[in-house]
Motif scaffolding. Structure first.
Motif, PDB file in Angstrom:
ATOM      1  N   LEU A  97       0.829  -1.212   0.000  1.00 28.56           N
ATOM      2  CA  LEU A  97       0.000   0.000   0.000  1.00 28.56           C
ATOM      3  C   LEU A  97       0.862   1.261   0.000  1.00 28.56           C
ATOM      4  CD1 LEU A  97      -2.801  -1.123   2.480  1.00 28.56           C
ATOM      5  CD2 LEU A  97      -3.081  -0.642   0.042  1.00 28.56           C
ATOM      6  N   ALA A 100       1.941   1.982  -3.472  1.00 25.84           N
ATOM      7  CA  ALA A 100       0.901   1.996  -4.498  1.00 25.84           C
ATOM      8  C   ALA A 100       0.623   3.408  -5.000  1.00 25.84           C
ATOM      9  CB  ALA A 100      -0.384   1.385  -3.944  1.00 25.84           C
ATOM     10  N   GLN A 101       0.086   3.466  -6.218  1.00 22.71           N
ATOM     11  CA  GLN A 101      -0.331   4.741  -6.785  1.00 22.71           C
ATOM     12  C   GLN A 101      -1.833   4.724  -7.040  1.00 22.71           C
ATOM     13  OE1 GLN A 101       2.406   5.008 -10.137  1.00 22.71           O
ATOM     14  NE2 GLN A 101       3.624   6.461  -8.952  1.00 22.71           N
ATOM     15  N   MET A 102      -2.380   5.933  -7.204  1.00 24.02           N
ATOM     16  CA  MET A 102      -3.802   6.029  -7.508  1.00 24.02           C
ATOM     17  C   MET A 102      -4.059   5.272  -8.810  1.00 24.02           C
ATOM     18  SD  MET A 102      -5.161   7.586  -5.013  1.00 24.02           S
ATOM     19  CE  MET A 102      -6.816   8.106  -5.492  1.00 24.02           C
ATOM     20  N   MET A 104      -4.670   1.952  -8.566  1.00 23.74           N
ATOM     21  CA  MET A 104      -4.631   0.559  -8.151  1.00 23.74           C
ATOM     22  C   MET A 104      -5.998   0.166  -7.570  1.00 23.74           C
ATOM     23  SD  MET A 104      -2.188  -1.534  -5.559  1.00 23.74           S
ATOM     24  CE  MET A 104      -2.941  -0.898  -4.064  1.00 23.74           C
ATOM     25  N   MET A 123      -7.407   2.633   4.247  1.00 25.11           N
ATOM     26  CA  MET A 123      -7.716   3.971   4.765  1.00 25.11           C
ATOM     27  C   MET A 123      -6.481   4.616   5.381  1.00 25.11           C
ATOM     28  SD  MET A 123     -11.349   3.158   6.599  1.00 25.11           S
ATOM     29  CE  MET A 123     -11.223   4.457   7.810  1.00 25.11           C
ATOM     30  N   LEU A 124      -5.734   3.815   6.137  1.00 28.88           N
ATOM     31  CA  LEU A 124      -4.527   4.364   6.767  1.00 28.88           C
ATOM     32  C   LEU A 124      -3.515   4.796   5.707  1.00 28.88           C
ATOM     33  CD1 LEU A 124      -4.108   1.891   9.769  1.00 28.88           C
ATOM     34  CD2 LEU A 124      -4.642   4.335   9.903  1.00 28.88           C
ATOM     35  N   ALA A 125      -3.556   4.127   4.548  1.00 27.83           N
ATOM     36  CA  ALA A 125      -2.637   4.482   3.472  1.00 27.83           C
ATOM     37  C   ALA A 125      -3.143   5.677   2.665  1.00 27.83           C
ATOM     38  CB  ALA A 125      -2.416   3.284   2.556  1.00 27.83           C
ATOM     39  N   GLY A 126      -4.338   6.160   2.987  1.00 28.59           N
ATOM     40  CA  GLY A 126      -4.839   7.376   2.354  1.00 28.59           C
ATOM     41  C   GLY A 126      -5.947   7.177   1.343  1.00 28.59           C
ATOM     42  N   LEU A 127      -6.333   5.952   1.078  1.00 23.16           N
ATOM     43  CA  LEU A 127      -7.381   5.700   0.087  1.00 23.16           C
ATOM     44  C   LEU A 127      -8.756   5.806   0.747  1.00 23.16           C
ATOM     45  CD1 LEU A 127      -7.046   4.862  -2.916  1.00 23.16           C
ATOM     46  CD2 LEU A 127      -7.688   2.556  -2.219  1.00 23.16           C
ATOM     47  N   PRO A 128      -9.729   6.431   0.089  1.00 26.63           N
ATOM     48  CA  PRO A 128     -11.076   6.431   0.668  1.00 26.63           C
ATOM     49  C   PRO A 128     -11.562   4.986   0.804  1.00 26.63           C
ATOM     50  CG  PRO A 128     -10.948   7.957  -1.196  1.00 26.63           C
ATOM     51  CD  PRO A 128      -9.674   7.163  -1.185  1.00 26.63           C
ATOM     52  N   TRP A 129     -12.189   4.659   1.918  1.00 24.96           N
ATOM     53  CA  TRP A 129     -12.599   3.271   2.162  1.00 24.96           C
ATOM     54  C   TRP A 129     -13.563   2.769   1.096  1.00 24.96           C
ATOM     55  CZ3 TRP A 129     -17.778   2.368   2.955  1.00 24.96           C
ATOM     56  CH2 TRP A 129     -18.550   3.482   3.313  1.00 24.96           C
ATOM     57  N   GLN A 130     -14.347   3.712   0.507  1.00 21.06           N
ATOM     58  CA  GLN A 130     -15.326   3.293  -0.507  1.00 21.06           C
ATOM     59  C   GLN A 130     -14.632   2.690  -1.728  1.00 21.06           C
ATOM     60  OE1 GLN A 130     -15.101   6.335   0.855  1.00 21.06           O
ATOM     61  NE2 GLN A 130     -17.085   7.327   1.125  1.00 21.06           N
ATOM     62  N   ALA A 131     -13.334   2.961  -1.874  1.00 18.70           N
ATOM     63  CA  ALA A 131     -12.611   2.494  -3.051  1.00 18.70           C
ATOM     64  C   ALA A 131     -12.275   1.007  -2.962  1.00 18.70           C
ATOM     65  CB  ALA A 131     -11.332   3.306  -3.224  1.00 18.70           C
ATOM     66  N   ARG A 179     -13.069   2.124  11.587  1.00 20.85           N
ATOM     67  CA  ARG A 179     -11.725   2.508  12.017  1.00 20.85           C
ATOM     68  C   ARG A 179     -11.059   1.388  12.809  1.00 20.85           C
ATOM     69  NH1 ARG A 179      -8.990   5.206  16.364  1.00 20.85           N
ATOM     70  NH2 ARG A 179     -10.793   4.777  17.675  1.00 20.85           N
TER      71      ARG A 179
ATOM     72  N   ARG B 114      -3.276  13.205   0.849  1.00 18.54           N
ATOM     73  CA  ARG B 114      -1.819  13.234   0.977  1.00 18.54           C
ATOM     74  C   ARG B 114      -1.253  14.249   0.000  1.00 18.54           C
ATOM     75  NH1 ARG B 114      -1.052   8.260   3.909  1.00 18.54           N
ATOM     76  NH2 ARG B 114      -2.956   8.369   5.128  1.00 18.54           N
ATOM     77  N   GLN B 188       0.376   9.190  -9.543  1.00 13.45           N
ATOM     78  CA  GLN B 188       0.085   9.881  -8.275  1.00 13.45           C
ATOM     79  C   GLN B 188       0.058   8.914  -7.094  1.00 13.45           C
ATOM     80  OE1 GLN B 188       0.094  13.069  -8.191  1.00 13.45           O
ATOM     81  NE2 GLN B 188       0.204  13.292 -10.424  1.00 13.45           N
ATOM     82  N   LEU B 190      -0.875   7.028  -3.602  1.00 15.31           N
ATOM     83  CA  LEU B 190      -2.145   6.683  -2.960  1.00 15.31           C
ATOM     84  C   LEU B 190      -2.506   7.807  -1.986  1.00 15.31           C
ATOM     85  CD1 LEU B 190      -3.496   3.976  -3.600  1.00 15.31           C
ATOM     86  CD2 LEU B 190      -2.893   3.210  -1.300  1.00 15.31           C
ATOM     87  N   GLY B 191      -3.778   8.193  -1.964  1.00 17.00           N
ATOM     88  CA  GLY B 191      -4.188   9.275  -1.074  1.00 17.00           C
ATOM     89  C   GLY B 191      -4.211  10.627  -1.754  1.00 17.00           C
ATOM     90  N   PRO B 216     -10.998   6.212  -7.626  1.00 13.83           N
ATOM     91  CA  PRO B 216     -12.306   6.122  -6.971  1.00 13.83           C
ATOM     92  C   PRO B 216     -13.044   7.460  -7.054  1.00 13.83           C
ATOM     93  CG  PRO B 216     -10.543   6.162  -5.340  1.00 13.83           C
ATOM     94  CD  PRO B 216      -9.882   6.115  -6.683  1.00 13.83           C
TER      95      PRO B 216
END
Lengths: 204, 321, 346
Positions: A97, A100-102, A104, A123-131, A179, B114, B188, B190-191, B216
Motif C-alpha cells: 500500500l 501503491a499509486q492512484m 490501483m 484507509m490508513l494508506a490514504g485511500l477512501p474506504w469506498q474504493a 476505524r 496526501r 500519483q 495513494l491518497g 475512486p
C-alpha cells in the motif's frame, strides 16, 4: 455464493460482489472461501490475462480451516503469496500500500475480520474506504472489540461471549466501527452482575 | 427550517481589468469591520440591482481566506449570458455599495488528502487561488495544472508561477500545449485527491479519464456553477401563496418567485447545493431539469424541481411555494 | 463576580445540586405534554437574559466542578478525547470560536488579546493563563480542540464534510449519554446514529443531514435531547457501564426524588470557517426530580411524557426498568390541570 445477511442497523457493513474494474494494478486479498469470489471475478473478467499480469494476490486460510491457496496460485497472477494468518501478512500488505499509486484497485473477499482489516489498512494508506471492493464468503464469525477494556476478540461465534482480554461477558451489537474494523461488545450483566444468559451460537 | 446566514453589506474597493475578458472586484465591509475567515473553494452570491432587475450570481472567492480585510472575485464577461457578468463589467465601479452572502463552500479540499492535484481551465482558476493560499500557509502538498487559451487570458498565471514555481504547470491552447492527463493521473501516490474546475467539457473529460484509470469517485472533485439557462417564457402556479407568475426568457424560476414577493430558500443559485429544492404538486408538460442535485429518478418522476436553474415547457406547473 | 462556582462532585459522594437560580434557568426540554423525535432545529441566537440561551456557550455555577470532573475522566481514560490527523484545523476553528465568544460574553472571567497570530488567553475561574501562536500546535500543552474543551462545559464532536455526508472525526466526550467516541470516531452521520431506534424509519436523520450539509457560517442552530440518569453522574459512558449500571437497581421510592435526574442536552451546531467542518457541542444539564417538581408545570408535564413514551424509547434511553417507580413519584405532582405551551415555567 455471496453471503446474505439479515437487515441490521445502519452502521453494519454491507458487502458487494467483486467485479474486475479498470486499474493500473490489482491488489487482491482473500481468506477462506473468499478464494471462490476471486476465481469467480477472474472468470468473469473481460481480459483476465491482462488483469492477472498486474495482480498481486494475498491469501490466508479461513477461520474454519478452508485452504484454497493452490487454486489461487494456479491462476498465475504476477505475484501470489499464501500467508498462514492475517497478522503475518500485515507488514507485506502495508508495504504494498505504501508503494501503491492512484489507480490501483483493491479487492477483498472472505470473512468480516479480514475484509475490515484490509479496508482499515487502505484507509490508513490514504485511500477512501469506498474504493475497496468487498465480498463476503464463508464463515460469519465476528471480530469484536470490548468497549470496556478495548481488547479485540477474533472469530467470535457465540452471543454473549467472554472477552478474551478482561473476561467480562459481552453481548455482540451490530454497531460496527470501520476505524477499528470490529463490532462492539458490551457487558451484558452490568446491571445485574452474574445474570448471564446462556450463549447462543449466532455466528458460524 | 431554512436558517439564513447574515448578509454582508459591502463597498466595492477596487476594480481591476485583469485581461480582455476578466475583471477583478475587491469588496470591503461598509462598516469597516473584518470579513469572516472562509475555507478555500468557497463562493459568495453577489446581489445586484441591475436597473430594476435583481441579479444574484455566485462567484468563487479568490483572495487569501485568512485575509479578513476584504474579499476578491474575478468575473469573466459573458456576452451571451443573462446579464450578471455584463452588469459587473459595465456598471460596477469603486465606491459602489452591494450586498453579498456569507461564504458557502461546495468545493472544499479533502482534508485527508496526501496530495492535492488541481486541474483548472480558464476562469475555473479562481477557487484554486484561495485553496492554494490556504494550503501554502498550512504546508499542504499540491500541484496545479492550468490550461488557458492564450498567455494573455491565463489570469494570475505569472503570479502563481512566481510564487509556487514547479508546483504550477501552464498549458496554452494557442501554443498547442495540452495536459497529458493519462500520464498525470497514472503517477500519483495513494491518497491523492483530484480537483477540477473549468468548462463543462473539461470537467467531463477529467472525470471520465480518472474513472477509466481506476480512480475512486470519492477522490475526484469538481465544481461547475451552472448559469441559469435562458429559454422561452413560461407560467407557474404557486399553490401556497396563491399566485400565478410568468418566468421571463432571461429570468430564472427562482428569480421570478422572488420577484413575486414569495420567500424561497436558496444558497448557491447554481443547481449544486440542493437548498432551493421545491415540491412539484402538478405538472402537465416537460420540466427541463438543469441541476446537479436531483437524482435521475427524481428528475423523471417530476415530483421535485430546483428553481434556480430549471425551466418548464407545457401547459401547467404547480409548485408548493 | 455575580456567580459563585459550586464546590461539588459528580461521582463518589455526589454532592452536585442546583441552586434555586439554577433550577429557575434549567432548560426544560418539553414544549408540550408528549415527546417524539423531530428535527426541531431553531436558530441559536442570543436568547432570554439569564437563560441558558443568553450566550453562545453558557457558563453556569457548575463550571469549575465540571471541568475538574472532565480532567479526572481523561486521566483515567485518555481515549475520551481524540482527533484524527486531518481535523487539527477544525480544532483551531473551535478554539477561536469559544475563546472569542467567552471573552465577549463573560469579560469578568475570560480575556483574549491578539497581536497578529500571537494570542494571550486568560481563564480566571480555572486560573489559566496562556500565550500561544494561533495555528501552531507546538505552542499549546494539548491539541487545540483538547486545550479549549478542557475549559468548556459540554461534550464536543467535530464533523468533516465530504461526499455529501458528515463524518465524526474528532471529539471530547466525557459527559455522554452512553455512546463511545473511541468506537464511533470515523463514522458517517447515519452510522453514528445507527443504534437509535425508530428515528431512521421516520427519516429524521435524512432530513437532519440534508439540513446540516447546508448549515451556514454565522448561522448556528440548536435543539434539545434528553435522557434519564440515576445519580448526578456526568460520565455515563459505555466504557464504564459495569461501574454505573448497577446504580439503576438500587433506587427506591424513598431515594428517587434525590437520585433520579432528568438529563438534558442542549445541542448546538456551528459551521466552522477555515475547515468547513461542523462543530456539535452537546451541553449536559442535570436536575434532580426533587428539584424539578418545585416547578409545577414541569412536574405535570414530565409525568405525562414519561407515562406516554413508547417502550422502545424508554429502553433506548435506559430507564424502562425504573419507569414504574418514576411514574409513582411524578404522579403525585400531576393533578391533571392543563399546562401552558412552551418550555418556560408558568
Amino acid at each position: 455464493m455471496t453471503t446474505s445477511f439479515p437487515p441490521a442497523m445502519r452502521s453494519r457493513p454491507v458487502y458487494g460482489v467483486l467485479t474486475a474494474r479498470p486499474g493500473t494494478g490489482h491488489l487482491i486479498v482473500a481468506d477462506g472461501e473468499g478464494a471462490d469470489a476471486v476465481t469467480d471475478m477472474i472468470a468473469a473478467a473481460t481480459d483476465a490475462a491482462a488483469m492477472l499480469a498486474r495482480s498481486h494476490i494475498i491469501y490466508v486460510p479461513g477461520p474454519t480451516g478452508t485452504d484454497r491457496a493452490e487454486t489461487l496460485r494456479a491462476l498465475g497472477a504476477a505475484q501470489f503469496h499464501r500467508s498462514p494468518s492475517f497478522a503475518a501478512c500485515l507488514p507485506r500488505l502495508q508495504k504494498v500500500l505504501a508503494d501503491a499509486q492512484m489507480g490501483m484497485q483493491i479487492y477483498v473477499a472472505g470473512t468480516e475480520g479480514v475484509i475490515g482489516q484490509v479496508q482499515q489498512q487502505a484507509m490508513l494508506a490514504g485511500l477512501p474506504w469506498q474504493a475497496v471492493q468487498t465480498e463476503h464468503r464463508g464463515s460469519t464469525v465476528r471480530r469484536v472489540q470490548c468497549v470496556h477494556c478495548k481488547g479485540i476478540t477474533e472469530a467470535v461465534r457465540t452471543d454473549p461471549f467472554p472477552c478474551s482480554h478482561c473476561g467480562l461477558n459481552l453481548f455482540v451489537r451490530d454497531h460496527y466501527s470501520r476505524r477499528i474494523a470490529a463490532f462492539q461488545g458490551v457487558n451484558i450483566d452490568a446491571e445485574d452482575p452474574g445474570q448471564v444468559p446462556p450463549p447462543v451460537e449466532r455466528f458460524a | 427550517m431554512s436558517v439564513g446566514a447574515p448578509k454582508i453589506p459591502v463597498r466595492v474597493a477596487e476594480v481591476v481589468e485583469v485581461n480582455a475578458l476578466i475583471k477583478r472586484f475587491r469588496f470591503v465591509r461598509r462598516d469597516g469591520g473584518p470579513m469572516p475567515v472562509f475555507s478555500g473553494g468557497a463562493h459568495v452570491v453577489v446581489d445586484m440591482d441591475d436597473h430594476g432587475t435583481r441579479r444574484m450570481n455566485p462567484y468563487s472567492l479568490m483572495s487569501d481566506p485568512a485575509d479578513t480585510s476584504g474579499y476578491e472575485i474575478s468575473v469573466r464577461r459573458d456576452d451571451a449570458g443573462r446579464g450578471g457578468s455584463l452588469f459587473l463589467h459595465r456598471h460596477v465601479t469603486p465606491g459602489m455599495d452591494l450586498v453579498i452572502s456569507s461564504p458557502v463552500n461546495l468545493f472544499p479540499l479533502d482534508a485527508r488528502a496526501r496530495k492535492h492535484l488541481m486541474i483548472a481551465g480558464g476562469i475555473g482558476i479562481t477557487p484554486f487561488l484561495s485553496q492554494i493560499a490556504a494550503l501554502s500557509r498550512l504546508g499542504g502538498r499540491f500541484e496545479l495544472h492550468y490550461s488557458a487559451r492564450t498567455r494573455d487570458l491565463a489570469a494570475y498565471a505569472d503570479d502563481l508561477t512566481a510564487r509556487h514555481g514547479d508546483k504550477v504547470r501552464l498549458y496554452l491552447d494557442d501554443q498547442g500545449q495540452a495536459i497529458d492527463l493519462n500520464r498525470l493521473l497514472q503517477g500519483q501516490p495513494l491518497g491523492t485527491h483530484l480537483y477540477v474546475c473549468g468548462p463543462k467539457g473539461m470537467i467531463g473529460w477529467v472525470c471520465r479519464t480518472a474513472e477509466s484509470l481506476g480512480w475512486p469517485k470519492s477522490a475526484v472533485h469538481s465544481e461547475e456553477f451552472l448559469a441559469p439557462p435562458v429559454g422561452l417564457p413560461f407560467q407557474v402556479q404557486l399553490a401556497t401563496s396563491g399566485k400565478t407568475i410568468t418566468v421571463g426568457p432571461a429570468q430564472s424560476l427562482l428569480e421570478a418567485i422572488e420577484a413575486a414577493g414569495v420567500d424561497a430558500p436558496y444558497l448557491c443559485r447554481g443547481g449544486a447545493c440542493g437548498e432551493c429544492e421545491t415540491d412539484v404538486l402538478g405538472c402537465d408538460g416537460q420540466i427541463a431539469h438543469n441541476d446537479h442535485w436531483l437524482t435521475d429518478e427524481q428528475k423523471v418522476g417530476n415530483t421535485k424541481i430546483m428553481p434556480c436553474v430549471s425551466r418548464f415547457q407545457g401547459k401547467t406547473l404547480i409548485l408548493d411555494r | 463576580m455575580g456567580l459563585e462556582f459550586n464546590d461539588e462532585t459528580f461521582r463518589g459522594d455526589y454532592t452536585f445540586r442546583n441552586s434555586a437560580k439554577a433550577i429557575a434557568r434549567f432548560p426544560f426540554p418539553f414544549a408540550e405534554d408528549s415527546y417524539m423525535y423531530s428535527v426541531n432545529m431553531e436558530p441559536h441566537l442570543p436568547g432570554r437574559p439569564g437563560s441558558v440561551f443568553e450566550h453562545m456557550f453558557d457558563v453556569d455555577e457548575h463550571y469549575v466542578a465540571e471541568m475538574r470532573d472532565r480532567a479526572q475522566v481523561l486521566a483515567e481514560d485518555p481515549l475520551r478525547c481524540q482527533s484524527l490527523p486531518h481535523m487539527t484545523l477544525a480544532g483551531w476553528d473551535l478554539l477561536e470560536l469559544i475563546m472569542e465568544s467567552k471573552a465577549r460574553d463573560y469579560p469578568q472571567w475570560f480575556s483574549l488579546t491578539k497581536d497578529g497570530n500571537r494570542w494571550h488567553w486568560i481563564n480566571r475561574p480555572l486560573q489559566i493563563e496562556q500565550s500561544f501562536t494561533f495555528l501552531d500546535e507546538t505552542t499549546l500543552p494539548y491539541g487545540p480542540m483538547e486545550y479549549i474543551t478542557r475549559q468548556t462545559q459540554g461534550d464536543f464532536t467535530l464533523q468533516d464534510q465530504r461526499d455529501d455526508n458528515l463524518w465524526i472525526e474528532a471529539g471530547m466526550v466525557t459527559t455522554q449519554a452512553d455512546w463511545s467516541l473511541d468506537f464511533d470516531i470515523g463514522m458517517s452521520f447515519h452510522e453514528w446514529h445507527a443504534p437509535v431506534p425508530l428515528a431512521h424509519e421516520m427519516r429524521v436523520f435524512d432530513r437532519a443531514l440534508k439540513f446540516l450539509l447546508n448549515l451556514q457560517l454565522g448561522a448556528p442552530v440548536r435543539r434539545f435531547n434528553w435522557t434519564m440518569t440515576v445519580d448526578p453522574l456526568l460520565d455515563t459512558s459505555p466504557e464504564n457501564y459495569p461501574k454505573w449500571g448497577p446504580s439503576k437497581t438500587t433506587m427506591t421510592p424513598e431515594t428517587i426524588g434525590h437520585r433520579q435526574h432528568l438529563r438534558v442536552e442542549l445541542q448546538t451546531l456551528h459551521r466552522l470557517p477555515r475547515s468547513n467542518a461542523i462543530v456539535f457541542p452537546i451541553r449536559c444539564y442535570l436536575i434532580k426530580f426533587e428539584e424539578l417538581v418545585t416547578v409545577p408545570k414541569w412536574a405535570r408535564r414530565l409525568h405525562r411524557v414519561v407515562r406516554d413514551i413508547p417502550d422502545e424509547l424508554a429502553t433506548y434511553k435506559g430507564f424502562i426498568r425504573n419507569k414504574p417507580l418514576m411514574l409513582d413519584y411524578l404522579s403525585k405532582y400531576d393533578d391533571g390541570a392543563p399546562t401552558s405551551p412552551g418550555i418556560w415555567p408558568e
